[in-house]
Write a protein that holds these residues in place. Structure first.
Motif, PDB file in Angstrom:
ATOM      1  N   LEU A  54       0.830  -1.207   0.000  1.00  0.00           N
ATOM      2  CA  LEU A  54       0.000   0.000   0.000  1.00  0.00           C
ATOM      3  C   LEU A  54       0.865   1.257   0.000  1.00  0.00           C
ATOM      4  N   SER A  55       1.996   1.206   0.662  1.00  0.00           N
ATOM      5  CA  SER A  55       2.916   2.338   0.693  1.00  0.00           C
ATOM      6  C   SER A  55       3.518   2.591  -0.691  1.00  0.00           C
ATOM      7  N   ARG A  56       3.944   1.516  -1.360  1.00  0.00           N
ATOM      8  CA  ARG A  56       4.501   1.646  -2.711  1.00  0.00           C
ATOM      9  C   ARG A  56       3.485   2.228  -3.688  1.00  0.00           C
ATOM     10  N   GLU A  57       2.222   1.929  -3.487  1.00  0.00           N
ATOM     11  CA  GLU A  57       1.161   2.424  -4.363  1.00  0.00           C
ATOM     12  C   GLU A  57       0.688   3.829  -3.992  1.00  0.00           C
ATOM     13  N   GLY A  58       1.211   4.367  -2.883  1.00  0.00           N
ATOM     14  CA  GLY A  58       0.860   5.720  -2.481  1.00  0.00           C
ATOM     15  C   GLY A  58      -0.422   5.845  -1.689  1.00  0.00           C
ATOM     16  N   TRP A  59      -0.929   4.743  -1.188  1.00  0.00           N
ATOM     17  CA  TRP A  59      -2.161   4.765  -0.400  1.00  0.00           C
ATOM     18  C   TRP A  59      -1.890   5.034   1.077  1.00  0.00           C
ATOM     19  N   VAL A  60      -0.701   4.615   1.527  1.00  0.00           N
ATOM     20  CA  VAL A  60      -0.357   4.697   2.947  1.00  0.00           C
ATOM     21  C   VAL A  60       0.992   5.390   3.077  1.00  0.00           C
ATOM     22  N   GLY A  61       1.082   6.274   4.044  1.00  0.00           N
ATOM     23  CA  GLY A  61       2.350   6.900   4.376  1.00  0.00           C
ATOM     24  C   GLY A  61       2.991   6.172   5.547  1.00  0.00           C
ATOM     25  N   THR A  62       4.316   6.233   5.619  1.00  0.00           N
ATOM     26  CA  THR A  62       5.027   5.556   6.698  1.00  0.00           C
ATOM     27  C   THR A  62       6.080   6.475   7.301  1.00  0.00           C
ATOM     28  N   LYS A  63       6.373   6.200   8.542  1.00  0.00           N
ATOM     29  CA  LYS A  63       7.445   6.896   9.233  1.00  0.00           C
ATOM     30  C   LYS A  63       8.104   5.882  10.150  1.00  0.00           C
ATOM     31  N   ARG A  64       9.428   5.810  10.049  1.00  0.00           N
ATOM     32  CA  ARG A  64      10.182   4.884  10.895  1.00  0.00           C
ATOM     33  C   ARG A  64      10.425   5.488  12.265  1.00  0.00           C
ATOM     34  N   GLY A  65      10.761   4.616  13.182  1.00  0.00           N
ATOM     35  CA  GLY A  65      11.189   5.072  14.496  1.00  0.00           C
ATOM     36  C   GLY A  65      10.142   4.910  15.577  1.00  0.00           C
ATOM     37  N   ARG A  66      10.520   5.364  16.729  1.00  0.00           N
ATOM     38  CA  ARG A  66       9.692   5.210  17.926  1.00  0.00           C
ATOM     39  C   ARG A  66       8.330   5.886  17.796  1.00  0.00           C
ATOM     40  N   GLU A  67       8.309   7.043  17.209  1.00  0.00           N
ATOM     41  CA  GLU A  67       7.061   7.790  17.033  1.00  0.00           C
ATOM     42  C   GLU A  67       6.445   7.538  15.652  1.00  0.00           C
ATOM     43  N   GLY A  68       6.948   6.545  14.965  1.00  0.00           N
ATOM     44  CA  GLY A  68       6.507   6.263  13.606  1.00  0.00           C
ATOM     45  C   GLY A  68       5.287   5.380  13.532  1.00  0.00           C
ATOM     46  N   TYR A  84       2.005   4.114  10.517  1.00  0.00           N
ATOM     47  CA  TYR A  84       1.344   4.190   9.220  1.00  0.00           C
ATOM     48  C   TYR A  84       0.133   5.106   9.308  1.00  0.00           C
ATOM     49  N   TRP A  85      -0.194   5.744   8.189  1.00  0.00           N
ATOM     50  CA  TRP A  85      -1.382   6.574   8.099  1.00  0.00           C
ATOM     51  C   TRP A  85      -1.858   6.561   6.652  1.00  0.00           C
ATOM     52  N   LEU A  86      -3.118   6.918   6.450  1.00  0.00           N
ATOM     53  CA  LEU A  86      -3.647   6.996   5.092  1.00  0.00           C
ATOM     54  C   LEU A  86      -3.067   8.203   4.383  1.00  0.00           C
ATOM     55  N   ALA A  87      -2.567   7.990   3.187  1.00  0.00           N
ATOM     56  CA  ALA A  87      -2.043   9.092   2.379  1.00  0.00           C
ATOM     57  C   ALA A  87      -3.148   9.673   1.496  1.00  0.00           C
ATOM     58  N   LYS A  88      -4.278   8.986   1.432  1.00  0.00           N
ATOM     59  CA  LYS A  88      -5.439   9.443   0.675  1.00  0.00           C
ATOM     60  C   LYS A  88      -6.562   9.773   1.662  1.00  0.00           C
ATOM     61  N   GLN A  89      -7.522  10.522   1.198  1.00  0.00           N
ATOM     62  CA  GLN A  89      -8.717  10.746   2.002  1.00  0.00           C
ATOM     63  C   GLN A  89      -9.518   9.442   2.035  1.00  0.00           C
ATOM     64  N   PRO A  90     -10.072   9.081   3.193  1.00  0.00           N
ATOM     65  CA  PRO A  90     -10.840   7.832   3.258  1.00  0.00           C
ATOM     66  C   PRO A  90     -11.957   7.750   2.217  1.00  0.00           C
ATOM     67  N   ALA A  91     -12.590   8.867   1.917  1.00  0.00           N
ATOM     68  CA  ALA A  91     -13.689   8.871   0.941  1.00  0.00           C
ATOM     69  C   ALA A  91     -13.215   8.577  -0.481  1.00  0.00           C
ATOM     70  N   ASP A  92     -11.923   8.713  -0.734  1.00  0.00           N
ATOM     71  CA  ASP A  92     -11.377   8.475  -2.069  1.00  0.00           C
ATOM     72  C   ASP A  92     -11.000   7.018  -2.318  1.00  0.00           C
ATOM     73  N   ILE A  93     -11.114   6.174  -1.312  1.00  0.00           N
ATOM     74  CA  ILE A  93     -10.750   4.762  -1.446  1.00  0.00           C
ATOM     75  C   ILE A  93     -12.024   3.954  -1.691  1.00  0.00           C
ATOM     76  N   ARG A  94     -12.031   3.213  -2.776  1.00  0.00           N
ATOM     77  CA  ARG A  94     -13.192   2.411  -3.173  1.00  0.00           C
ATOM     78  C   ARG A  94     -12.862   0.922  -3.056  1.00  0.00           C
ATOM     79  N   TYR A  95     -13.889   0.139  -2.735  1.00  0.00           N
ATOM     80  CA  TYR A  95     -13.681  -1.307  -2.609  1.00  0.00           C
ATOM     81  C   TYR A  95     -13.127  -1.904  -3.907  1.00  0.00           C
ATOM     82  N   GLY A  96     -13.611  -1.457  -5.029  1.00  0.00           N
ATOM     83  CA  GLY A  96     -13.130  -1.973  -6.310  1.00  0.00           C
ATOM     84  C   GLY A  96     -11.650  -1.724  -6.494  1.00  0.00           C
ATOM     85  N   ASP A  97     -11.174  -0.565  -6.053  1.00  0.00           N
ATOM     86  CA  ASP A  97      -9.742  -0.241  -6.152  1.00  0.00           C
ATOM     87  C   ASP A  97      -8.919  -1.183  -5.261  1.00  0.00           C
ATOM     88  N   ILE A  98      -9.453  -1.486  -4.089  1.00  0.00           N
ATOM     89  CA  ILE A  98      -8.753  -2.381  -3.166  1.00  0.00           C
ATOM     90  C   ILE A  98      -8.663  -3.786  -3.775  1.00  0.00           C
TER      91      ILE A  98
END
Length: 84
Positions: free
Chosen positions: A48-62, A64-78
């Motif tokens: 999902l990160s490679r496809e640009g759907w999810v952002g990542t941050k390494r480390g203790r405070e790292g 995952y988070w959505l890189a897209k708005q939740p409303a922009d994600i469709r079941y068909g796309d998944i």
């Protein structure tokens, strides 16, 4: 019929959507709350990160988070993403 990978992906994205704009979510939290094996979840979130759907941050405070708005994600796309 949906594959197990697709089901896990939907559950992981739903968890991230519920925590949207609240900062990074750690993999262990998603794994525990959604009952997804952590090794499988790592592969899913990496894809999902490679496809640009999810952002990542390494480390203790790292995490995952959505890189897209939740409303922009469709079941068909998944389904297309997880089934290739």
């Amino acid at each position: 019929m949906l594959s197990q990978k697709t089901r896990y992906t939907i559950r992981a994205l739903q968890h991230l959507a519920d925590r949207h704009d609240q900062g990074p979510v750690q993999l262990t939290e998603i794994s525990d709350k959604q009952n997804i094996p952590s090794k499988f979840l790592t592969v899913i979130l990496s894809e999902l990160s490679r496809e640009g759907w999810v952002g990542t941050k390494r480390g203790r405070e790292g995490g995952y988070w959505l890189a897209k708005q939740p409303a922009d994600i469709r079941y068909g796309d998944i389904i297309r993403l997880t089934n290739g």
